[in-house]
Design a protein around this motif. Structure first.
Motif, mmCIF file in Angstrom:
data_model
loop_
_atom_site.group_PDB
_atom_site.id
_atom_site.type_symbol
_atom_site.label_atom_id
_atom_site.label_comp_id
_atom_site.label_asym_id
_atom_site.label_seq_id
_atom_site.Cartn_x
_atom_site.Cartn_y
_atom_site.Cartn_z
ATOM 1 N N THR A 1 0.854 -1.202 0.000
ATOM 2 C CA THR A 1 0.000 0.000 0.000
ATOM 3 C C THR A 1 0.882 1.242 0.000
ATOM 4 O O THR A 1 1.975 1.255 0.566
ATOM 5 N N GLN A 2 0.385 2.279 -0.673
ATOM 6 C CA GLN A 2 1.117 3.521 -0.765
ATOM 7 C C GLN A 2 0.693 4.433 0.375
ATOM 8 O O GLN A 2 -0.435 4.390 0.852
ATOM 9 N N LEU A 3 1.626 5.296 0.787
ATOM 10 C CA LEU A 3 1.341 6.211 1.881
ATOM 11 C C LEU A 3 0.261 7.208 1.498
ATOM 12 O O LEU A 3 -0.602 7.553 2.307
ATOM 13 N N LEU A 4 0.315 7.676 0.252
ATOM 14 C CA LEU A 4 -0.649 8.651 -0.243
ATOM 15 C C LEU A 4 -1.360 8.064 -1.459
ATOM 16 O O LEU A 4 -0.735 7.840 -2.492
ATOM 17 N N GLU A 5 -2.647 7.841 -1.318
ATOM 18 C CA GLU A 5 -3.437 7.273 -2.411
ATOM 19 C C GLU A 5 -4.230 8.381 -3.072
ATOM 20 O O GLU A 5 -4.938 9.139 -2.392
ATOM 21 N N GLN A 6 -4.135 8.463 -4.377
ATOM 22 C CA GLN A 6 -4.896 9.476 -5.104
ATOM 23 C C GLN A 6 -6.008 8.807 -5.907
ATOM 24 O O GLN A 6 -5.847 7.689 -6.405
ATOM 25 N N SER A 7 -7.135 9.525 -6.015
ATOM 26 C CA SER A 7 -8.241 9.023 -6.829
ATOM 27 C C SER A 7 -8.933 10.188 -7.517
ATOM 28 O O SER A 7 -8.963 11.304 -6.981
ATOM 29 N N PRO A 8 -9.463 9.968 -8.712
ATOM 30 C CA PRO A 8 -9.281 8.733 -9.469
ATOM 31 C C PRO A 8 -7.875 8.648 -10.050
ATOM 32 O O PRO A 8 -7.136 9.625 -10.045
ATOM 33 N N GLN A 9 -7.523 7.490 -10.545
ATOM 34 C CA GLN A 9 -6.205 7.318 -11.151
ATOM 35 C C GLN A 9 -6.175 7.986 -12.523
ATOM 36 O O GLN A 9 -5.164 8.566 -12.923
ATOM 37 N N PHE A 10 -7.284 7.863 -13.244
ATOM 38 C CA PHE A 10 -7.423 8.487 -14.566
ATOM 39 C C PHE A 10 -8.746 9.245 -14.595
ATOM 40 O O PHE A 10 -9.744 8.783 -14.034
ATOM 41 N N LEU A 11 -8.764 10.392 -15.277
ATOM 42 C CA LEU A 11 -9.993 11.167 -15.413
ATOM 43 C C LEU A 11 -9.954 11.884 -16.746
ATOM 44 O O LEU A 11 -8.989 12.617 -17.040
ATOM 45 N N SER A 12 -11.003 11.681 -17.534
ATOM 46 C CA SER A 12 -11.088 12.312 -18.835
ATOM 47 C C SER A 12 -12.445 12.998 -18.932
ATOM 48 O O SER A 12 -13.472 12.326 -18.821
ATOM 49 N N ILE A 13 -12.461 14.317 -19.077
ATOM 50 C CA ILE A 13 -13.732 15.048 -19.090
ATOM 51 C C ILE A 13 -13.708 16.105 -20.185
ATOM 52 O O ILE A 13 -12.647 16.431 -20.743
ATOM 53 N N GLN A 14 -14.892 16.635 -20.456
ATOM 54 C CA GLN A 14 -15.024 17.658 -21.492
ATOM 55 C C GLN A 14 -14.619 19.030 -20.949
ATOM 56 O O GLN A 14 -14.788 19.325 -19.753
ATOM 57 N N GLU A 15 -14.108 19.836 -21.834
ATOM 58 C CA GLU A 15 -13.799 21.227 -21.495
ATOM 59 C C GLU A 15 -15.040 21.905 -20.906
ATOM 60 O O GLU A 15 -16.157 21.693 -21.393
ATOM 61 N N GLY A 16 -14.837 22.663 -19.868
ATOM 62 C CA GLY A 16 -15.939 23.393 -19.254
ATOM 63 C C GLY A 16 -16.547 22.694 -18.042
ATOM 64 O O GLY A 16 -17.256 23.325 -17.249
ATOM 65 N N GLU A 17 -16.282 21.409 -17.882
ATOM 66 C CA GLU A 17 -16.818 20.683 -16.726
ATOM 67 C C GLU A 17 -15.969 20.944 -15.486
ATOM 68 O O GLU A 17 -14.834 21.420 -15.572
ATOM 69 N N ASN A 18 -16.560 20.593 -14.340
ATOM 70 C CA ASN A 18 -15.845 20.698 -13.068
ATOM 71 C C ASN A 18 -15.374 19.316 -12.639
ATOM 72 O O ASN A 18 -15.961 18.297 -13.038
ATOM 73 N N LEU A 19 -14.332 19.268 -11.816
ATOM 74 C CA LEU A 19 -13.832 17.979 -11.351
ATOM 75 C C LEU A 19 -13.141 18.137 -10.004
ATOM 76 O O LEU A 19 -12.720 19.223 -9.640
ATOM 77 N N THR A 20 -13.060 17.015 -9.301
ATOM 78 C CA THR A 20 -12.327 16.987 -8.031
ATOM 79 C C THR A 20 -11.456 15.740 -7.991
ATOM 80 O O THR A 20 -11.914 14.656 -8.362
ATOM 81 N N VAL A 21 -10.224 15.910 -7.580
ATOM 82 C CA VAL A 21 -9.337 14.771 -7.357
ATOM 83 C C VAL A 21 -8.945 14.761 -5.885
ATOM 84 O O VAL A 21 -8.913 15.801 -5.224
#
Lengths: 111, 112
Positions: A1-21
């Motif tokens: 296991t890694q000390l710092l886990e990030q999610s999502p691993q991959f994210l593909s969205i359209q221009e203009g949308e909002n996102l959170t990692v």
């Protein structure tokens, strides 16, 4: 296991949308850093969050450090193709000077 | 002027060979690092030097030997290269051990 886990691993969205990692850990950190890495280049620091609950804004990017200092999030509003890249969180647990990087989120913004 | 510069940018070599990657920083930082980024983009620290003194030495095969002739330079020599050594190696520097890292552009090593 890694000390710092990030999610999502991959994210593909359209221009203009909002996102959170997300960047999560079971350890407590004195601070957390966020970097963006573009292809063929080294990571570049975006922000450092230091205080639990802290919110920092960088134009359309909003960074938050969790109250318990174990996690952080990056929210992008109205994503642009220039936001495409690998986003990495990094931190040093209390009592450990070694900066450890998260597993990374590869973000692609489609025009 | 490039703050952290590393050479070469690309390195293709045969298994068993020995190779070196050089790194220089002109930021006046005391701490320098070598990181390895694998094909999954995971960035793992290998070594850290503070003012020419080794302070972090992760579990890295002893075929990897860092050398810091002065606090502005940190070179990485790799003996008896193996296929698994193929990766992008990043040099970085910082003013203090847990401060902002400034990275070089990376050296892509391919072992055939």
């Amino acid at each position: 296991t890694q000390l710092l886990e990030q999610s999502p691993q991959f994210l593909s969205i359209q221009e203009g949308e909002n996102l959170t990692v997300y960047c999560n850990s079971s350890s407590v950190f004195s601070s957390l850093q966020w970097y963006r890495q573009e292809p063929g280049e080294g990571p570049v620091l975006l922000v450092t969050v230091v205080t639990g609950g802290e919110v920092k804004k960088l134009k359309r990017l909003t960074f938050q450090f969790g109250d318990a200092r174990k996690d952080s999030s990056l929210h992008i509003t109205a994503a642009q193709p220039g936001d495409t890249g690998l986003y990495l969180c990094a931190g040093s647990p209390f009592g450990n000077e070694k900066l450890t990087f998260g597993t990374g989120t590869r973000l692609t913004i489609i025009p | 002027d490039t703050a952290v510069s590393q050479t070469p940018k690309y390195l293709v070599t045969q298994m068993g060979n020995d190779k070196s990657i050089k790194c220089e920083q002109n930021l006046g930082h005391d701490t320098m690092y070598w990181y390895k980024q694998d094909s999954k983009k995971f960035l793992k620290i290998m070594f850290s030097y503070n003012n020419k003194e080794l302070i972090i030495n992760e579990t890295v095969p002893n075929r990897f030997s860092p050398k810091s002739p002065d606090k502005a330079h940190l070179n990485l020599h790799i003996n008896s290269l193996e296929l698994g050594d193929s990766a992008v190696y990043f040099c970085a520097s910082s003013r203090r051990a847990t401060g902002e890292l400034f990275f070089g552009e990376g050296s892509r090593l391919t072992v055939l």
